[in-house]
Design a protein around this motif. Structure first.
Motif, PDB file in Angstrom:
ATOM      1  N   PRO A 219       0.813  -1.217   0.000  1.00 56.45           N
ATOM      2  CA  PRO A 219       0.000   0.000   0.000  1.00 56.45           C
ATOM      3  C   PRO A 219       0.842   1.261   0.000  1.00 56.45           C
ATOM      4  CG  PRO A 219      -0.026  -1.055   2.165  1.00 56.45           C
ATOM      5  CD  PRO A 219       0.690  -1.996   1.243  1.00 56.45           C
ATOM      6  N   ILE A 220       0.300   2.303  -0.650  1.00 54.23           N
ATOM      7  CA  ILE A 220       0.893   3.630  -0.579  1.00 54.23           C
ATOM      8  C   ILE A 220      -0.204   4.591  -0.120  1.00 54.23           C
ATOM      9  CG2 ILE A 220       2.582   3.138  -2.385  1.00 54.23           C
ATOM     10  CD1 ILE A 220       0.915   4.772  -4.303  1.00 54.23           C
ATOM     11  N   THR A 221       0.193   5.746   0.378  1.00 59.16           N
ATOM     12  CA  THR A 221      -0.768   6.704   0.926  1.00 59.16           C
ATOM     13  C   THR A 221      -0.721   8.014   0.142  1.00 59.16           C
ATOM     14  OG1 THR A 221      -0.480   5.747   3.140  1.00 59.16           O
ATOM     15  CG2 THR A 221      -1.510   7.915   3.003  1.00 59.16           C
ATOM     16  N   ARG A 222      -1.898   8.498  -0.230  1.00 57.67           N
ATOM     17  CA  ARG A 222      -2.038   9.790  -0.880  1.00 57.67           C
ATOM     18  C   ARG A 222      -3.187  10.556  -0.211  1.00 57.67           C
ATOM     19  NH1 ARG A 222       2.212   8.485  -2.135  1.00 57.67           N
ATOM     20  NH2 ARG A 222       3.205   8.455  -4.195  1.00 57.67           N
ATOM     21  N   SER A 223      -3.321  11.822  -0.542  1.00 56.89           N
ATOM     22  CA  SER A 223      -4.305  12.670   0.144  1.00 56.89           C
ATOM     23  C   SER A 223      -5.544  12.915  -0.706  1.00 56.89           C
ATOM     24  CB  SER A 223      -3.675  14.014   0.514  1.00 56.89           C
ATOM     25  OG  SER A 223      -2.623  13.835   1.443  1.00 56.89           O
ATOM     26  N   LEU A 224      -6.694  12.971  -0.015  1.00 51.36           N
ATOM     27  CA  LEU A 224      -7.955  13.399  -0.620  1.00 51.36           C
ATOM     28  C   LEU A 224      -8.386  14.683   0.089  1.00 51.36           C
ATOM     29  CD1 LEU A 224      -9.901  10.015  -0.733  1.00 51.36           C
ATOM     30  CD2 LEU A 224      -8.960  11.225  -2.693  1.00 51.36           C
ATOM     31  N   PHE A 225      -8.956  15.621  -0.667  1.00 52.96           N
ATOM     32  CA  PHE A 225      -9.370  16.887  -0.088  1.00 52.96           C
ATOM     33  C   PHE A 225     -10.893  17.014  -0.202  1.00 52.96           C
ATOM     34  CE2 PHE A 225      -4.988  17.380  -1.337  1.00 52.96           C
ATOM     35  CZ  PHE A 225      -4.426  18.031  -0.249  1.00 52.96           C
ATOM     36  N   PHE A 226     -11.513  17.344   0.937  1.00 51.91           N
ATOM     37  CA  PHE A 226     -12.970  17.451   0.959  1.00 51.91           C
ATOM     38  C   PHE A 226     -13.355  18.442   2.055  1.00 51.91           C
ATOM     39  CE2 PHE A 226     -17.078  15.821   2.730  1.00 51.91           C
ATOM     40  CZ  PHE A 226     -17.867  16.183   1.645  1.00 51.91           C
ATOM     41  N   ALA A 227     -14.199  19.414   1.680  1.00 58.44           N
ATOM     42  CA  ALA A 227     -14.689  20.411   2.635  1.00 58.44           C
ATOM     43  C   ALA A 227     -13.537  21.078   3.377  1.00 58.44           C
ATOM     44  CB  ALA A 227     -15.664  19.754   3.616  1.00 58.44           C
TER      45      ALA A 227
END
Length: 558
Positions: A219-227
């Motif tokens: 697994p790798i980690t990335r960012s999601l942007f919300f509100a």
């Protein structure tokens, strides 16, 4: 379980100084890793204690903050930094952010070897593995039960979400959504898009994914942007035995993932792959059954309606049917391995067949399809009382709509063209099938500027190919055209296509010159030159037919 606080209490590490992140002393240490390469952050795992000289931090404040944030998203337990080599000290901006994120930063005294830290930590961890191993076995058993009883993708997503206490989305290799743990979750509703009747996760959401990262197999980690908030998203590639099945996405909304969550993720990916294999096998079996039936129908082995009715298909014997063959040639699959290329092509055809089946289900109720190698074969039923023109238009419109739909599916570059046989009663469909295949043969060396081809437009070509051997055809066109062809080649003239246009326009100077976009006098000059190069009188009716036939044979066999 070894925690950061216990680590600092071990005798060899009592001189280590906690400089930030005191609220994270309860973080559990499940592994240890040395990190001095910024690109290696995708290889870190939850619970790891990181050891670094701070080389890649340099003195850049933004980079320092970026990596502290990334280490927190991954849920690393703590960061041990040996300053005074590349970092003059641990900057206040790093310490402040670590305090905010409850991520301990520990200063390593000068002179302590990284290997010593690793050996002691690994020895401590190994004495605490029994509890973790038992938990891992329990997780494995739960997913094994789901796979054993064919629980399906929804069950896998729901069970995994329950284990990691975060929403889960399963997507296939094209990022089409196969299952979601919670459709009502706002962040899931925001990120998943609807195209036609398919839910898709837009890959462009992540703009910094490593090349071929599906093969990383971790697994790798990335960012999601919300509100106006940032949420870490863990992306787990599902890749086994050189075959890529899709991805598992975990939205870290409720809490960061622990080391056991990653164990659950690995077991969930195995269950995902097994379920995909099961679905592929079911689809392959259904397609084989369909293909076997259609093979018998299209080869003329089904000779009466009673035999046809015994197959219990949706074929309506009261309709006329037409065979359409969509030939698909891919250009975007780049690999040195013939086996991998074949696997990629097979997956593409399965994907196209599946999506086309869904697309045509309600739009074309009398259309039946199956796949053969790199072709999709379709049988389209039409009203036998319709006029020839209406049936032709219906076939052309259907073929174009389906061809356009397929061109929009997936990222691979491809060429798709459709050949169409005659419209006939169901028991005579073998003739339509042979005609559609014959057009493909006739187009083999053609540039395929058009995309839809009817057999009726190739009837004369087919007759010539079936009736005149290649040797006979070459002898025929050589007899009539050899001098003209040789002259064109040696002098770089275009008298042969001029003759073809002149004959096609019935020896009419005005219409031929307009068709060729040349002046009337230029055409008259060419015609006089052509007459001098031909072995027969151009104006005699029997010779014009022979020359037209010679040009047709030249196009077929040249």
């Amino acid at each position: 379980m070894l925690t950061v606080e216990h680590f600092l209490q071990l005798a060899p590490f009592k001189k280590f100084q906690l400089v930030a992140g005191a609220n994270g002393l309860d973080n559990k240490i499940t592994g240890i890793n040395i990190l001095d390469n910024p690109d290696a952050s995708d290889w870190l795992s939850a619970g790891e204690l990181l050891i670094t000289s701070g080389y890649f931090f340099s003195e850049n404040t933004e980079i320092q903050k970026q990596f502290i944030q990334r280490f927190k998203e991954i849920n690393c337990s703590a960061i041990c930094i040996k300053p005074h080599i590349y970092l003059k000290g641990i900057p206040k901006s790093m310490r402040d952010l670590a305090d905010e994120l409850a991520l301990p930063i520990i200063e390593i005294p000068y002179g302590v070897a990284f290997s010593k830290i690793m050996n002691i930590v690994m020895a401590e961890i190994s004495g605490r593995m029994d509890e973790r191993n038992q938990a891992s076995l329990d997780i494995h058993s739960q997913f094994f039960e789901i796979s054993l009883h064919g629980g399906g993708m929804k069950k896998i997503a729901a069970e995994l979400a329950n284990m990691v206490q975060n929403p889960v989305v399963l997507v296939d290799t094209d990022w089409s959504v196969t299952a979601v743990s919670d459709h009502k979750q706002p962040l899931i509703q925001e990120t998943i898009k609807t195209i036609e009747h398919t839910f898709t996760f837009p890959l462009q959401t992540f703009n910094d994914l490593p090349t071929n990262f599906e093969r990383i197999q971790k697994p790798i980690t990335r960012s999601l942007f919300f509100a106006d908030k940032e949420y870490p998203c863990v992306i787990m590639p599902v890749y086994f035995d050189t075959i890529h099945y899709g991805f598992i996405l975990v939205y870290q909304i409720e809490r960061p993932l622990t080391d056991l969550d990653y164990v659950a993720l690995e077991n969930g990916s195995m269950a995902f792959a097994l379920e995909q294999m099961r679905l592929f096998e079911i689809e392959r079996t259904e397609n084989r059954i369909r293909r076997d039936f259609f093979d018998q129908l299209l080869s003329g082995q089904i000779k009466d309606l009673d035999t046809l009715a015994a197959y219990d298909t949706a074929i309506d014997p009261l309709l006329n049917y037409t065979v359409l063959i969509l030939s698909i040639q891919t250009f975007g699959i780049q690999t040195d391995s013939l086996m991998k290329k074949k696997q990629a092509e097979d997956r593409l055809m399965k994907s196209l067949l599946s999506s086309l089946t869904s697309y045509t289900a309600n739009r074309f109720p009398h259309l039946h399809l199956f796949s053969r190698k790199n072709q999709l074969v379709m049988l389209l039923g039409t009203d036998p009382n319709s006029s020839t023109l209406k049936t032709h238009n219906e076939l052309s419109d259907t073929a174009e709509r389906i061809r356009m739909y397929l061109e929009q599916q997936g990222p691979s570059e491809r060429e798709i063209f459709c050949t169409i046989g005659s419209t006939l009663p169901i028991l005579e469909l073998s003739q339509s099938f042979e005609e559609a295949k014959k057009v493909i043969q006739l187009l083999e060396d053609d540039s395929k500027e058009e995309k839809i081809y009817f057999f009726n437009d190739f009837y004369f070509d087919s007759f010539l190919v079936d009736s005149i051997s290649k040797d006979q055809g070459q002898k025929f066109y050589t007899h009539y055209l050899n001098t003209l062809l040789t002259y064109d080649k040696e002098n770089k003239t275009s008298f042969t296509p001029t003759l073809k246009a002149y004959l096609a326009h019935h020896l009419n100077i005005a219409t031929t010159s307009r068709a060729l976009f040349i002046h009337r006098n230029t055409l008259l000059y060419r015609i006089e030159k052509i007459k001098g190069l031909l072995p027969v009188e151009l104006d005699q009716e029997k010779n014009t037919f022979a020359l037209q036939l010679a040009l047709k044979l030249y196009d077929l066999y040249h």
